[in-house]
Design a protein around this motif. Structure first.
Motif, PDB file in Angstrom:
ATOM      1  N   VAL A  92       0.833  -1.211   0.000  1.00  0.00           N
ATOM      2  CA  VAL A  92       0.000   0.000   0.000  1.00  0.00           C
ATOM      3  C   VAL A  92       0.865   1.258   0.000  1.00  0.00           C
ATOM      4  O   VAL A  92       0.598   2.223  -0.734  1.00  0.00           O
ATOM      5  N   LEU A  93       1.917   1.279   0.822  1.00  0.00           N
ATOM      6  CA  LEU A  93       2.782   2.461   0.878  1.00  0.00           C
ATOM      7  C   LEU A  93       3.446   2.707  -0.477  1.00  0.00           C
ATOM      8  O   LEU A  93       3.619   3.858  -0.890  1.00  0.00           O
ATOM      9  N   THR A  94       3.820   1.644  -1.169  1.00  0.00           N
ATOM     10  CA  THR A  94       4.412   1.803  -2.497  1.00  0.00           C
ATOM     11  C   THR A  94       3.402   2.382  -3.479  1.00  0.00           C
ATOM     12  O   THR A  94       3.738   3.248  -4.297  1.00  0.00           O
ATOM     13  N   LEU A  95       2.145   1.926  -3.430  1.00  0.00           N
ATOM     14  CA  LEU A  95       1.125   2.470  -4.326  1.00  0.00           C
ATOM     15  C   LEU A  95       0.907   3.960  -4.069  1.00  0.00           C
ATOM     16  O   LEU A  95       0.757   4.742  -5.010  1.00  0.00           O
ATOM     17  N   ILE A  96       0.892   4.357  -2.797  1.00  0.00           N
ATOM     18  CA  ILE A  96       0.716   5.772  -2.464  1.00  0.00           C
ATOM     19  C   ILE A  96       1.876   6.589  -3.015  1.00  0.00           C
ATOM     20  O   ILE A  96       1.693   7.654  -3.613  1.00  0.00           O
ATOM     21  N   THR A  97       3.106   6.090  -2.827  1.00  0.00           N
ATOM     22  CA  THR A  97       4.276   6.796  -3.339  1.00  0.00           C
ATOM     23  C   THR A  97       4.277   6.835  -4.862  1.00  0.00           C
ATOM     24  O   THR A  97       4.637   7.846  -5.472  1.00  0.00           O
ATOM     25  N   THR A  98       3.851   5.740  -5.489  1.00  0.00           N
ATOM     26  CA  THR A  98       3.809   5.683  -6.952  1.00  0.00           C
ATOM     27  C   THR A  98       2.826   6.699  -7.513  1.00  0.00           C
ATOM     28  O   THR A  98       3.133   7.420  -8.477  1.00  0.00           O
ATOM     29  N   MET A  99       1.639   6.790  -6.929  1.00  0.00           N
ATOM     30  CA  MET A  99       0.657   7.756  -7.416  1.00  0.00           C
ATOM     31  C   MET A  99       1.139   9.180  -7.183  1.00  0.00           C
ATOM     32  O   MET A  99       0.897  10.071  -8.009  1.00  0.00           O
ATOM     33  N   THR A 100       1.840   9.412  -6.076  1.00  0.00           N
ATOM     34  CA  THR A 100       2.439  10.725  -5.834  1.00  0.00           C
ATOM     35  C   THR A 100       3.450  11.040  -6.927  1.00  0.00           C
ATOM     36  O   THR A 100       3.496  12.158  -7.456  1.00  0.00           O
ATOM     37  N   ALA A 101       4.273  10.049  -7.292  1.00  0.00           N
ATOM     38  CA  ALA A 101       5.266  10.236  -8.347  1.00  0.00           C
ATOM     39  C   ALA A 101       4.601  10.580  -9.675  1.00  0.00           C
ATOM     40  O   ALA A 101       5.046  11.472 -10.407  1.00  0.00           O
ATOM     41  N   GLN A 102       3.512   9.889  -9.987  1.00  0.00           N
ATOM     42  CA  GLN A 102       2.849  10.113 -11.264  1.00  0.00           C
ATOM     43  C   GLN A 102       2.124  11.458 -11.320  1.00  0.00           C
ATOM     44  O   GLN A 102       1.948  12.031 -12.398  1.00  0.00           O
ATOM     45  N   LEU A 103       1.721  11.977 -10.171  1.00  0.00           N
ATOM     46  CA  LEU A 103       1.013  13.264 -10.122  1.00  0.00           C
ATOM     47  C   LEU A 103       1.944  14.455  -9.988  1.00  0.00           C
ATOM     48  O   LEU A 103       1.501  15.590 -10.095  1.00  0.00           O
ATOM     49  N   SER A 104       3.221  14.211  -9.744  1.00  0.00           N
ATOM     50  CA  SER A 104       4.105  15.292  -9.293  1.00  0.00           C
ATOM     51  C   SER A 104       4.589  16.209 -10.401  1.00  0.00           C
ATOM     52  O   SER A 104       5.110  17.281 -10.113  1.00  0.00           O
ATOM     53  N   ARG A 105       4.463  15.798 -11.676  1.00  0.00           N
ATOM     54  CA  ARG A 105       4.972  16.586 -12.808  1.00  0.00           C
ATOM     55  C   ARG A 105       6.464  16.884 -12.659  1.00  0.00           C
ATOM     56  O   ARG A 105       6.947  17.930 -13.068  1.00  0.00           O
ATOM     57  N   GLY A 106       7.199  15.984 -12.039  1.00  0.00           N
ATOM     58  CA  GLY A 106       8.631  16.184 -11.896  1.00  0.00           C
ATOM     59  C   GLY A 106       9.022  17.066 -10.739  1.00  0.00           C
ATOM     60  O   GLY A 106      10.196  17.356 -10.548  1.00  0.00           O
ATOM     61  N   SER A 107       8.077  17.509  -9.936  1.00  0.00           N
ATOM     62  CA  SER A 107       8.386  18.373  -8.804  1.00  0.00           C
ATOM     63  C   SER A 107       8.600  17.555  -7.549  1.00  0.00           C
ATOM     64  O   SER A 107       7.891  16.585  -7.297  1.00  0.00           O
ATOM     65  N   GLY A 108       9.598  17.967  -6.744  1.00  0.00           N
ATOM     66  CA  GLY A 108       9.833  17.300  -5.471  1.00  0.00           C
ATOM     67  C   GLY A 108       8.930  17.794  -4.357  1.00  0.00           C
ATOM     68  O   GLY A 108       8.937  17.244  -3.257  1.00  0.00           O
ATOM     69  N   ARG A 109       8.141  18.825  -4.618  1.00  0.00           N
ATOM     70  CA  ARG A 109       7.340  19.437  -3.552  1.00  0.00           C
ATOM     71  C   ARG A 109       6.268  18.481  -3.023  1.00  0.00           C
ATOM     72  O   ARG A 109       5.990  18.480  -1.821  1.00  0.00           O
ATOM     73  N   LEU A 110       5.664  17.706  -3.904  1.00  0.00           N
ATOM     74  CA  LEU A 110       4.620  16.797  -3.446  1.00  0.00           C
ATOM     75  C   LEU A 110       5.196  15.686  -2.577  1.00  0.00           C
ATOM     76  O   LEU A 110       4.530  15.201  -1.664  1.00  0.00           O
ATOM     77  N   PHE A 111       6.428  15.271  -2.840  1.00  0.00           N
ATOM     78  CA  PHE A 111       7.071  14.308  -1.957  1.00  0.00           C
ATOM     79  C   PHE A 111       7.314  14.919  -0.577  1.00  0.00           C
ATOM     80  O   PHE A 111       7.188  14.238   0.440  1.00  0.00           O
TER      81      PHE A 111
END
Length: 395
Positions: A112-131
């Protein structure tokens, strides 16, 4: 940015809920296995090793499956299974039941934690701010979970599993309501012109390998603060309350630094952000090996926290920026290797204290390991920029 955060808030809350459940279970494991179930430390250690292995496996499989199948259905299935595992633990947490529940918990939580991180990665548009934002909520979950232990645990795990049932029930409701929308958003992001431009530059394998190795080694050293440092503080004549206050300070400072990073962080600074964070973490151990007073401990924790806040979200953000199209696989590796470092760190540290170096020697070894990691990251950054200049010259 504001519109993106508005779309992402369900993921942030999911990170909070899942990490609240995770952090309320993990600290109790050794205590319950040894003190309540009367298992030896060796047997408890083997159970923890299997649990850690299942967590690593779950993180990696979550990334692989997330790239191949619908994240919406996969995430919902994992959360429902976690709810079932918590209900099973509520009624069955004896000598045979608890280890089974624990291993299943580790496998599913990693996924589950990997899926959350993966969706964050896909939504981030290359920005580190969402992480950075996600990391703030993850740490809020850790604070809530660890604080709940003192209130809920009185030698009986039913209140603990009751909290898990509540967390997973809320998470299922959020996922069922918003995951489909988030999944459509990730498809839009991946097909956008920004994503297409970003995909032209790839992360060299050398740099990727160095970043992943640095994660494992960093968490291996960081884990000493979560385990062996607590005993060291008591040997200095200080109470457990001091150790607790250090982590409250850690949580507050993390949120402050991460809020700053979310506002002012830039993608082009990520290689140097990661390097600076690693320097601060290594310096915390160097300082820890020379101080014996309360102010020195807080100064070392300050360096550790700043380094953690800068380094930890920076690595997945940089890997995500330059590995477009394989977010699940690489974020699964990030979570799996981080879990492996956290699992092996306390074991290696305990062996080193008992066999060779003592506490001060352990802290110096940690500083040395982190220095090697700093040099490795510097080499990886040089290779990354050299390859970038070479690619531009060939265009």
């Amino acid at each position: 940015m504001i519109k993106l955060v508005r779309r992402m808030w369900p993921l942030l809350v999911l990170g909070l809920l899942i990490n609240t459940a995770y952090s309320v279970m993990w600290p109790l494991t050794t205590i319950y296995l040894h003190n309540d179930l009367r298992l030896s430390l060796v047997t408890s250690g083997w159970i923890l090793a299997v649990y850690s292995g299942s967590n690593v496996l779950g993180g990696y499989l979550g990334g692989i499956l997330g790239d191949r199948y619908s994240v919406n259905r996969l995430g919902l299935g994992l959360l429902v299974a976690l709810l079932g595992d918590a209900l099973m633990g509520f009624w069955w947490h004896d000598l045979w039941g608890y280890p089974v529940v624990l291993v299943i918990f580790g496998l599913l939580t990693g996924g589950v934690l990997t899926l959350i991180t993966t969706m964050t990665a896909q939504l981030s548009r290359g920005s580190g701010r969402l992480f950075n934002l996600l990391y703030i909520f993850i740490n809020l979950g850790l604070v809530v979970g660890t604080a709940s232990i003192g209130v809920l645990f009185r030698g009986n795990l039913q209140p603990i599993f009751g909290l898990l049932v509540i967390c997973y029930g809320l998470a299922i409701g959020l996922w069922g309501r918003y995951a489909r929308t988030l999944e459509r958003s990730t498809v839009t992001q991946q097909s956008s012109p920004t994503q297409a431009r970003r995909s032209r530059r790839r992360l060299p394998r050398v740099t990727l390998l160095i970043l992943l190795l640095s994660l494992g080694l960093m968490w291996g050293t960081y884990a000493q603060w979560m385990s062996n440092v607590s005993v060291y503080i008591q040997e200095l004549g200080m109470s457990v309350r001091v150790y607790s206050e250090l982590w409250v300070y850690n949580g507050i400072l993390l949120i402050l630094v991460q809020s700053f990073m979310t506002r002012y962080g830039r993608t082009k600074w990520l290689p140097w952000q990661i390097l600076a964070g690693m320097v601060a973490i290594g310096s915390s151990f160097l300082l820890l090996s020379t101080v014996h007073q309360l102010t020195g401990l807080f100064a070392a924790m300050t360096l550790l926290t700043i380094g953690e806040a800068v380094y930890v979200p920076g690595v997945p953000a940089m890997i995500n920026t330059y590995t477009v199209g394989h977010e699940g696989r690489y974020q699964g590796l990030v979570n799996a290797i981080s879990s492996l470092g956290k699992a092996l760190g306390p074991v290696a540290g305990g062996w080193m204290i008992g066999q060779t170096a003592g506490y001060l020697g352990l802290f110096r070894w940690c500083a040395g390991i982190d220095l090697v990691v700093v040099l490795g990251i510097a080499l990886g950054n040089w290779w990354f920029h050299w390859r970038g200049r070479k690619t531009k010259a060939n265009l």
